[in-house]
Design a protein around this motif. Structure first.
Motif, PDB file in Angstrom:
ATOM      1  N   ILE B   7       0.870  -1.402   0.020  1.00 49.34           N
ATOM      2  CA  ILE B   7      -0.129   0.102   0.040  1.00 49.34           C
ATOM      3  C   ILE B   7       0.874   1.236   0.002  1.00 49.34           C
ATOM      4  O   ILE B   7       1.859   1.225   0.870  1.00 49.34           O
ATOM      5  N   GLY B   8       0.485   2.100  -0.934  1.00 48.94           N
ATOM      6  CA  GLY B   8       1.256   3.423  -0.956  1.00 48.94           C
ATOM      7  C   GLY B   8       0.596   4.416  -0.557  1.00 48.94           C
ATOM      8  O   GLY B   8      -0.539   4.544  -0.315  1.00 48.94           O
ATOM      9  N   SER B   9       1.647   5.673  -0.508  1.00 44.88           N
ATOM     10  CA  SER B   9       0.944   6.930   0.011  1.00 44.88           C
ATOM     11  C   SER B   9       1.109   7.905  -1.120  1.00 44.88           C
ATOM     12  O   SER B   9       2.313   8.167  -1.716  1.00 44.88           O
ATOM     13  N   GLY B  10       0.050   8.763  -1.508  1.00 47.66           N
ATOM     14  CA  GLY B  10       0.117   9.306  -2.775  1.00 47.66           C
ATOM     15  C   GLY B  10       0.036  10.981  -2.363  1.00 47.66           C
ATOM     16  O   GLY B  10       0.169  11.658  -3.090  1.00 47.66           O
ATOM     17  N   ALA B  11      -0.258  11.250  -1.100  1.00 44.34           N
ATOM     18  CA  ALA B  11      -0.225  12.790  -0.601  1.00 44.34           C
ATOM     19  C   ALA B  11      -0.310  12.783   0.853  1.00 44.34           C
ATOM     20  O   ALA B  11      -1.024  12.012   1.501  1.00 44.34           O
ATOM     21  N   ARG B  17       2.608  17.371  -3.829  1.00 44.48           N
ATOM     22  CA  ARG B  17       3.121  17.146  -5.008  1.00 44.48           C
ATOM     23  C   ARG B  17       2.403  15.928  -5.687  1.00 44.48           C
ATOM     24  O   ARG B  17       2.295  14.837  -4.835  1.00 44.48           O
ATOM     25  N   LEU B  18       2.313  15.682  -6.979  1.00 42.49           N
ATOM     26  CA  LEU B  18       1.486  14.509  -7.546  1.00 42.49           C
ATOM     27  C   LEU B  18       2.628  13.634  -8.225  1.00 42.49           C
ATOM     28  O   LEU B  18       2.431  12.329  -8.073  1.00 42.49           O
ATOM     29  N   GLU B  19       3.603  14.166  -8.772  1.00 37.93           N
ATOM     30  CA  GLU B  19       4.658  13.278  -9.564  1.00 37.93           C
ATOM     31  C   GLU B  19       5.209  12.242  -8.838  1.00 37.93           C
ATOM     32  O   GLU B  19       5.215  11.129  -9.337  1.00 37.93           O
ATOM     33  N   PRO B  20       5.490  12.372  -7.498  1.00 37.27           N
ATOM     34  CA  PRO B  20       5.784  11.061  -6.905  1.00 37.27           C
ATOM     35  C   PRO B  20       4.845  10.001  -6.512  1.00 37.27           C
ATOM     36  O   PRO B  20       5.190   8.859  -6.578  1.00 37.27           O
ATOM     37  N   ALA B  21       3.456  10.557  -6.591  1.00 39.15           N
ATOM     38  CA  ALA B  21       2.663   9.457  -6.433  1.00 39.15           C
ATOM     39  C   ALA B  21       2.478   8.552  -7.812  1.00 39.15           C
ATOM     40  O   ALA B  21       2.282   7.603  -7.614  1.00 39.15           O
ATOM     41  N   GLU B 207       0.766   8.368   6.428  1.00 41.60           N
ATOM     42  CA  GLU B 207      -0.435   9.362   6.067  1.00 41.60           C
ATOM     43  C   GLU B 207       0.190  10.701   5.893  1.00 41.60           C
ATOM     44  O   GLU B 207      -0.379  11.541   5.066  1.00 41.60           O
ATOM     45  N   CYS B 208       1.483  10.848   6.138  1.00 46.92           N
ATOM     46  CA  CYS B 208       1.920  12.193   5.615  1.00 46.92           C
ATOM     47  C   CYS B 208       2.935  12.006   4.627  1.00 46.92           C
ATOM     48  O   CYS B 208       3.748  12.946   4.257  1.00 46.92           O
ATOM     49  N   ALA B 209       2.907  11.048   3.602  1.00 44.15           N
ATOM     50  CA  ALA B 209       3.720  10.829   2.638  1.00 44.15           C
ATOM     51  C   ALA B 209       5.102  10.726   2.683  1.00 44.15           C
ATOM     52  O   ALA B 209       5.680  10.254   3.708  1.00 44.15           O
ATOM     53  N   ALA B 210       5.655  11.975   2.093  1.00 44.51           N
ATOM     54  CA  ALA B 210       7.201  11.826   2.161  1.00 44.51           C
ATOM     55  C   ALA B 210       7.691  12.074   3.474  1.00 44.51           C
ATOM     56  O   ALA B 210       8.929  12.043   3.542  1.00 44.51           O
TER      57      ALA B 210
END
Lengths: 99, 447
Positions: B7-11, B17-21, B207-210
């Protein structure tokens, strides 16, 4: 010595409460943190912000302390007139504490 | 039942930012991805927008994000969960379905979760106490503009059982966006609190992505992070017992280490032994982290116990206006000129001082942050005066901002770069509402 030399930190917020972690780079320094960076010392350090109460939680297996500072954010992120409403910069100030 | 779930984190916030997602969706072999986009106050502001325009009130980046991510979700079979619905999940789902249709993505099921809006329940229930101040919620009276309960996993699980490809919510507990797909994949019981605590840890770390993969961490010379400019978003590989590891894609910047994960583990949790969520009381106090591989950190040892019988509700209310003005001074004796400028503005505001709350006169670059430093700081090369205050009267707020700008021709020598702004303040108070008062609804749109 400043805390900065042996520890790192991240700060978050909820309402008018600031949550500051203090994490030893080297687990063997954890005892030093536990001994020197007491809740009352942290409350004193941030007293000019109006902090009324500090609770400290210990996570020895992570070499970390977690500080919860009540009334640290001038009312909190949604109403404060301060520049850094979240208090995100507070942890870096804590790292300037002399031990 | 699967052997493991990815499971990944997109934001990590509304404007992330969207590119890393997209890179994570393209190359990450993900089963699910969560986009957490709702801060404490965001939903109150969104509700104000919806009051003005019934079609608005969801995340302003929703369309941009969906246009890019829907084709990837379809191509790789990735389930998408997001709280981008904010104050209008149904509107956000309709918009998303429209985008999917336009892209020719047929047979997609978009779920909209509602029921977090509890404004009526809160208005009809006297005696609720504001957690932060202890005062009665009624004291806010007609200033209240929104009330949203932090829902748990139940509506998300329902949508997953109905095979939704995209699930859009308003207010739900942030970790629930990640906990729900884990519970669904492994068939965990809703009362298996030990495992729910572990899944909550996964959600909390993601939940806080990066922020767990090298973002918000770098400190040059002390905590160096490789290629921060292209920091990769994180994913977790989770096993049926709820333990697993956090990592990021090879070839991305950033860093996943026990240090980055520990910072995020303790982020905003208060008591590590009792992290309250609507689904369980999670216990992170015994969590162990372990790293044998670069950019891979295994976690274990979280636990949990039953949740409380109340939902936390964020109540948004109008709290007057913020007026703020700034102006910079540089070069010789700039600190004293900025101090004089602050004093001049303070005197100008004296006639309206009675209708200003929390007036601040700060010198940015000198004393605007942190605890007061006494007189130990050396004189800076440049400093920026900031005057800010709150008022019920928008004209007074405007005056605060204007008086700073007026320093150009009336204040000390050499002020430059003035700016001013006035904004209506929507503040947030928290109350607890019995769970029995709240019912969720899940609606579906097909393409």
């Amino acid at each position: 010595m400043k805390l900065y030399e042996i520890a790192h930190s991240r700060t978050g917020d909820k309402g008018n409460i600031s949550n500051i972690s203090l994490i030893a780079y080297d687990p063997t320094d954890f005892e030093l943190l536990r001994e020197r960076v007491t809740a009352s010392r942290v409350r004193e350090f941030f007293s000019s912000l109006g902090v009324t109460e500090v609770r400290r939680y210990e996570l020895p297996q992570l070499g970390a302390l977690n500080f919860v500072l009540h009334n640290a954010l001038a009312g909190g992120v949604t109403s404060a007139t301060t520049l850094d409403k979240h208090g995100k910069t507070l942890g870096s100030f804590l790292l300037e504490m002399e031990i | 039942m699967s052997d493991s779930l990815r499971i990944g984190s997109g934001a990590g916030y509304a404007g992330d930012r969207l590119e890393p997602a997209l890179e994570l969706m393209e190359r990450g072999r993900l089963d699910f991805i969560g986009f957490e986009c709702l801060a404490e106050r965001t939903i109150a502001l969104a509700q104000r927008e919806r009051d003005r325009d019934p079609k608005a009130g969801y995340n302003p980046m929703l369309a941009y994000r969906m246009e890019h991510l829907l084709p990837l979700a379809r191509k790789h079979g990735i389930g998408v969960l997001t709280n981008m619905g904010a104050a209008n999940p149904a509107g956000a789902a309709a918009k998303t379905a429209g985008i999917a249709t336009k892209q020719g993505l047929r047979g997609m099921r978009i779920a909209a979760v509602t029921g977090d809006d509890v404004l009526e329940q809160v208005r009809n229930r006297p005696g609720l106490k504001i957690l932060e101040t202890g005062m009665a919620l009624e004291s806010l009276g007609s200033r209240i503009v929104s009330a949203n309960a932090y829902l748990g996993v139940a509506p998300l699980l329902e949508a997953l059982r109905h095979k939704a490809d995209v699930i859009i919510t308003g207010r739900v507990a942030d970790p629930a966006l990640f906990l729900a797909p884990i519970m669904h994949a492994f068939g965990w019981d809703i009362s298996d609190y030990q495992r729910l605590g572990r899944g909550t840890l996964v959600g909390h770390l993601l939940e806080c992505a990066a922020q767990v993969s090298g973002g918000y961490f770098a400190d040059p010379g002390r905590k160096d992070v490789p290629e921060l400019w292209r920091v990769g978003f994180p994913f977790a590989e989770v096993y049926p017992d709820g333990n697993g590891f956090i990592s990021k894609l090879e070839g991305t910047g950033g860093q996943v280490s026990t240090a980055t994960v520990t910072e995020q583990l303790l982020y905003e949790i208060h008591d590590p032994a009792a992290y309250l969520t609507p689904d369980c009381t999670a216990d992170f106090s015994g969590v162990h982290l372990h790293s044998e591989k670069t950019d891979e950190v295994a976690f274990s040892g979280a636990g949990g116990s039953p949740p409380t019988d109340t939902y936390k509700v964020s109540v948004g209310y109008r709290n007057g206006y913020l007026g703020e003005g700034q102006i910079s001074y540089g070069g010789a004796n700039c600190l004293d000129r900025a101090r004089l400028a602050g004093e001049v503005v303070r005197r100008w505001l004296e006639p309206v001082a009675g209708s200003i709350a929390d007036l601040r006169i700060d010198l940015i670059g000198y004393d605007s942050l942190g605890p007061s430093a006494g007189n130990r700081s050396p004189a800076p090369r440049e400093v920026r005066l900031r005057v800010a205050g709150r008022s019920e009267d928008p004209e007074v707020a405007r005056r605060i901002a204007n008086e700073v700008e007026a320093l150009y021709t009336n204040g000390p020598a050499g002020g430059g770069g003035a700016s001013k702004r006035v904004e209506e303040l929507i503040s947030v108070a928290s109350v607890l509402l019995p769970k029995s008062e709240v019912a969720h609804t899940v609606k579906y749109m097909e393409t």
